[in-house]
Scaffold this motif. Structure first.
Motif, PDB file in Angstrom:
ATOM      1  N   TYR A 218     -10.773  -9.053 -18.414  1.00  0.00           N
ATOM      2  CA  TYR A 218     -11.422  -7.793 -18.800  1.00  0.00           C
ATOM      3  C   TYR A 218     -12.618  -8.058 -19.717  1.00  0.00           C
ATOM      4  N   ILE A 219     -12.467  -8.997 -20.614  1.00  0.00           N
ATOM      5  CA  ILE A 219     -13.575  -9.315 -21.525  1.00  0.00           C
ATOM      6  C   ILE A 219     -14.743  -9.904 -20.722  1.00  0.00           C
ATOM      7  N   GLN A 220     -14.457 -10.809 -19.792  1.00  0.00           N
ATOM      8  CA  GLN A 220     -15.505 -11.384 -18.951  1.00  0.00           C
ATOM      9  C   GLN A 220     -16.161 -10.308 -18.090  1.00  0.00           C
ATOM     10  N   PHE A 221     -15.347  -9.425 -17.541  1.00  0.00           N
ATOM     11  CA  PHE A 221     -15.877  -8.326 -16.738  1.00  0.00           C
ATOM     12  C   PHE A 221     -16.775  -7.434 -17.594  1.00  0.00           C
ATOM     13  N   PHE A 222     -16.332  -7.091 -18.799  1.00  0.00           N
ATOM     14  CA  PHE A 222     -17.106  -6.236 -19.701  1.00  0.00           C
ATOM     15  C   PHE A 222     -18.423  -6.916 -20.077  1.00  0.00           C
ATOM     16  N   CYS A 223     -18.373  -8.209 -20.406  1.00  0.00           N
ATOM     17  CA  CYS A 223     -19.574  -8.951 -20.776  1.00  0.00           C
ATOM     18  C   CYS A 223     -20.554  -9.005 -19.597  1.00  0.00           C
ATOM     19  N   ALA A 224     -20.039  -9.259 -18.404  1.00  0.00           N
ATOM     20  CA  ALA A 224     -20.890  -9.301 -17.212  1.00  0.00           C
ATOM     21  C   ALA A 224     -21.529  -7.937 -16.962  1.00  0.00           C
ATOM     22  N   PHE A 225     -20.741  -6.883 -17.103  1.00  0.00           N
ATOM     23  CA  PHE A 225     -21.257  -5.526 -16.921  1.00  0.00           C
ATOM     24  C   PHE A 225     -22.328  -5.216 -17.969  1.00  0.00           C
ATOM     25  N   ALA A 226     -22.050  -5.589 -19.228  1.00  0.00           N
ATOM     26  CA  ALA A 226     -23.017  -5.347 -20.311  1.00  0.00           C
ATOM     27  C   ALA A 226     -24.307  -6.113 -20.056  1.00  0.00           C
ATOM     28  N   LEU A 227     -24.198  -7.349 -19.588  1.00  0.00           N
ATOM     29  CA  LEU A 227     -25.373  -8.157 -19.297  1.00  0.00           C
ATOM     30  C   LEU A 227     -26.187  -7.546 -18.152  1.00  0.00           C
ATOM     31  N   ILE A 228     -25.518  -7.131 -17.099  1.00  0.00           N
ATOM     32  CA  ILE A 228     -26.204  -6.504 -15.963  1.00  0.00           C
ATOM     33  C   ILE A 228     -26.885  -5.202 -16.402  1.00  0.00           C
TER      34      ILE A 228
END
Length: 163
Positions: free
Chosen positions: A5-15
């Motif tokens: 979830y943290i990786q998904f959130f970070c990826a989403f935030a970066l995108i």
């Protein structure tokens, strides 16, 4: 599981960040294009005004003492653009011998004391033609009171039939 979830959130935030940066850059590019077009319009308007009004503008940097002429000043002096902008000493040499000291004195006072000037004089063109001009200069002063440069203009005072 929480790492996913943290990786998904970070990826989403970066995108999302990249998306907004791209939008911001596109808007900035459009704004820059609009400003560039307006600057070109103003430049063209000034050039047309100079030719119609028979005046030209110049700026001298106090540090380099190079005088940047507008196109009309080049035309007025019958100086080829390929020769470039003249240093102050060469620009002063265009004045008629009888007017040269007055012009040089006015410019030196402007540079040393920040005094604006206005005088009538004659310039001798590259082709040897004599043109009466009104020369004006105003100082560009920094916050400490030092002269950064001088902005000015020449107004062609010759009669229409002499042009």
């Amino acid at each position: 599981m929480s790492i996913i979830y943290i990786q998904f959130f970070c990826a989403f935030a970066l995108i999302a960040t990249i998306f907004f940066v791209v939008l911001w850059l596109r808007k900035s590019q459009r704004d820059l294009q609009a400003v560039t077009l307006e600057l070109e319009r103003c430049k063209l308007t000034l050039e047309i005004s100079e030719h119609v009004g028979r005046f030209g503008s110049w700026h001298m940097n106090a540090g380099t003492r190079v005088v940047r002429w507008s196109d009309y000043i080049f035309d007025m002096h019958e100086r080829r653009h390929s020769l470039g902008h003249p240093p102050l000493e060469n620009a002063i040499d265009y004045y008629h011998r009888a007017d040269r000291l007055m012009a040089q004195s006015a410019v030196e006072k402007a540079l040393k004391k920040g005094e604006d000037f206005e005088f009538r004089a004659r310039i001798i063109t590259e082709q040897g033609n004599e043109i009466p001009v009104l020369s004006r200069g105003t100082c560009q002063i920094d916050k400490d009171g030092s002269v950064l440069g001088v902005f000015g203009c020449f107004i062609d005072l010759s009669a229409p039939e002499d042009r």
